[in-house]
Write a protein that holds these residues in place. Structure first.
Motif, PDB file in Angstrom:
ATOM      1  N   LYS A 134     -54.652  14.596-145.502  1.00 35.00           N
ATOM      2  CA  LYS A 134     -53.910  14.873-144.275  1.00 35.00           C
ATOM      3  C   LYS A 134     -54.750  15.707-143.333  1.00 35.00           C
ATOM      4  N   ILE A 135     -54.677  15.355-142.050  1.00 36.58           N
ATOM      5  CA  ILE A 135     -55.327  16.146-141.002  1.00 36.58           C
ATOM      6  C   ILE A 135     -54.236  16.597-140.040  1.00 36.58           C
ATOM      7  N   LEU A 136     -54.245  17.891-139.740  1.00 34.61           N
ATOM      8  CA  LEU A 136     -53.291  18.448-138.783  1.00 34.61           C
ATOM      9  C   LEU A 136     -54.030  18.849-137.508  1.00 34.61           C
ATOM     10  N   ILE A 137     -53.488  18.441-136.370  1.00 36.70           N
ATOM     11  CA  ILE A 137     -54.033  18.817-135.062  1.00 36.70           C
ATOM     12  C   ILE A 137     -53.056  19.801-134.426  1.00 36.70           C
ATOM     13  N   VAL A 138     -53.522  21.018-134.141  1.00 44.69           N
ATOM     14  CA  VAL A 138     -52.657  22.023-133.522  1.00 44.69           C
ATOM     15  C   VAL A 138     -53.242  22.387-132.162  1.00 44.69           C
ATOM     16  N   ASP A 139     -52.586  21.926-131.099  1.00 37.43           N
ATOM     17  CA  ASP A 139     -53.061  22.195-129.744  1.00 37.43           C
ATOM     18  C   ASP A 139     -51.891  22.083-128.778  1.00 37.43           C
ATOM     19  N   ASP A 140     -51.831  22.999-127.831  1.00 39.30           N
ATOM     20  CA  ASP A 140     -50.730  22.958-126.870  1.00 39.30           C
ATOM     21  C   ASP A 140     -51.013  22.031-125.696  1.00 39.30           C
ATOM     22  N   GLU A 141     -52.247  21.528-125.598  1.00 37.23           N
ATOM     23  CA  GLU A 141     -52.587  20.607-124.506  1.00 37.23           C
ATOM     24  C   GLU A 141     -52.392  19.171-124.986  1.00 37.23           C
ATOM     25  N   VAL A 142     -51.435  18.483-124.368  1.00 38.39           N
ATOM     26  CA  VAL A 142     -51.073  17.128-124.784  1.00 38.39           C
ATOM     27  C   VAL A 142     -52.267  16.182-124.760  1.00 38.39           C
ATOM     28  N   HIS A 143     -53.078  16.227-123.701  1.00 36.56           N
ATOM     29  CA  HIS A 143     -54.184  15.264-123.608  1.00 36.56           C
ATOM     30  C   HIS A 143     -55.256  15.518-124.678  1.00 36.56           C
ATOM     31  N   ILE A 144     -55.456  16.770-125.053  1.00 38.69           N
ATOM     32  CA  ILE A 144     -56.425  17.082-126.119  1.00 38.69           C
ATOM     33  C   ILE A 144     -55.901  16.535-127.449  1.00 38.69           C
ATOM     34  N   LYS A 145     -54.610  16.749-127.691  1.00 33.47           N
ATOM     35  CA  LYS A 145     -53.989  16.251-128.917  1.00 33.47           C
ATOM     36  C   LYS A 145     -54.121  14.730-129.004  1.00 33.47           C
ATOM     37  N   SER A 157     -47.621  21.651-131.607  1.00 34.91           N
ATOM     38  CA  SER A 157     -47.877  22.033-130.217  1.00 34.91           C
ATOM     39  C   SER A 157     -48.080  23.531-129.978  1.00 34.91           C
ATOM     40  N   ASP A 158     -47.879  24.344-131.018  1.00 37.33           N
ATOM     41  CA  ASP A 158     -48.149  25.774-130.867  1.00 37.33           C
ATOM     42  C   ASP A 158     -48.477  26.367-132.234  1.00 37.33           C
ATOM     43  N   GLY A 159     -48.906  27.606-132.244  1.00 38.90           N
ATOM     44  CA  GLY A 159     -49.350  28.238-133.478  1.00 38.90           C
ATOM     45  C   GLY A 159     -48.267  28.347-134.541  1.00 38.90           C
TER      46      GLY A 159
END
Length: 126
Positions: A4-15, A37-39
Motif C-alpha cells: 500500500k502507498i499512501l499520498i498525504v497532500d492538501d493540494e488536489v492537483h499534486i495528489k 487531504s491533511d495531516g
C-alpha cells in the motif's frame, strides 16, 4: 501481501499527479493507492491501514508533515512504514529536520514522475 502507498497532500492537483504517476504500480504489481487531504487524516490512515510507503507533504492543515512523521516514527508498531517527505520546502534546514525525524527521503516539488516511480519501486522491493 498487497503493498500500500499512501499520498498525504492538501493540494488536489499534486495528489492527482502522484496518483497518476503511481497507477503504473497499481496496474503492474497490484499496489493499493490511498490518499488523505491533511495531516490528521493521513495519520489516521497510517495507523489503520499500515501502508508500506507514505508520500507526505509538510505544509498542511490540522497537522503538518513533520508532526505526522514524528508520531509515526515514535510508534514501535509502525516502524516498517517508510515515509518520503515531498514538499515545496527546499531549504537544507527543512531537509535535515525531516531526515532527523526518521523520513527515508526528502524530495522537493515540483517532482519528476520517473523518480517517484523509481524510488517507490526501490523502497517497496518491486
Amino acid at each position: 501481501m498487497q503493498k500500500k502507498i499512501l499520498i498525504v497532500d492538501d493540494e488536489v492537483h499534486i495528489k492527482m499527479l502522484l496518483e497518476q504517476t503511481l497507477e503504473e504500480l497499481e496496474d503492474e504489481f497490484g499496489v493499493e493507492l490511498l490518499t488523505a487531504s491533511d495531516g490528521e487524516e493521513g495519520l489516521e490512515l497510517i495507523q489503520n491501514e499500515r501502508p508500506d510507503l507514505v508520500f507526505l507533504d509538510i505544509m498542511m492543515p490540522k497537522m503538518n508533515g513533520y508532526e505526522v512523521c514524528r508520531i509515526v516514527m515514535e510508534d514501535e508498531s509502525l516502524k516498517d512504514v517508510k515515509i518520503i517527505l515531498l514538499t515545496a520546502k527546499g531549504q537544507e534546514v527543512d531537509r535535515k529536520q525531516g531526515l532527523e525525524l526518521g523520513a527515508k527521503m526528502y524530495m522537493t516539488k515540483p517532482f519528476d514522475p520517473d523518480e517517484i516511480l523509481k524510488v517507490s519501486k526501490d523502497l517497496l522491493d518491486l
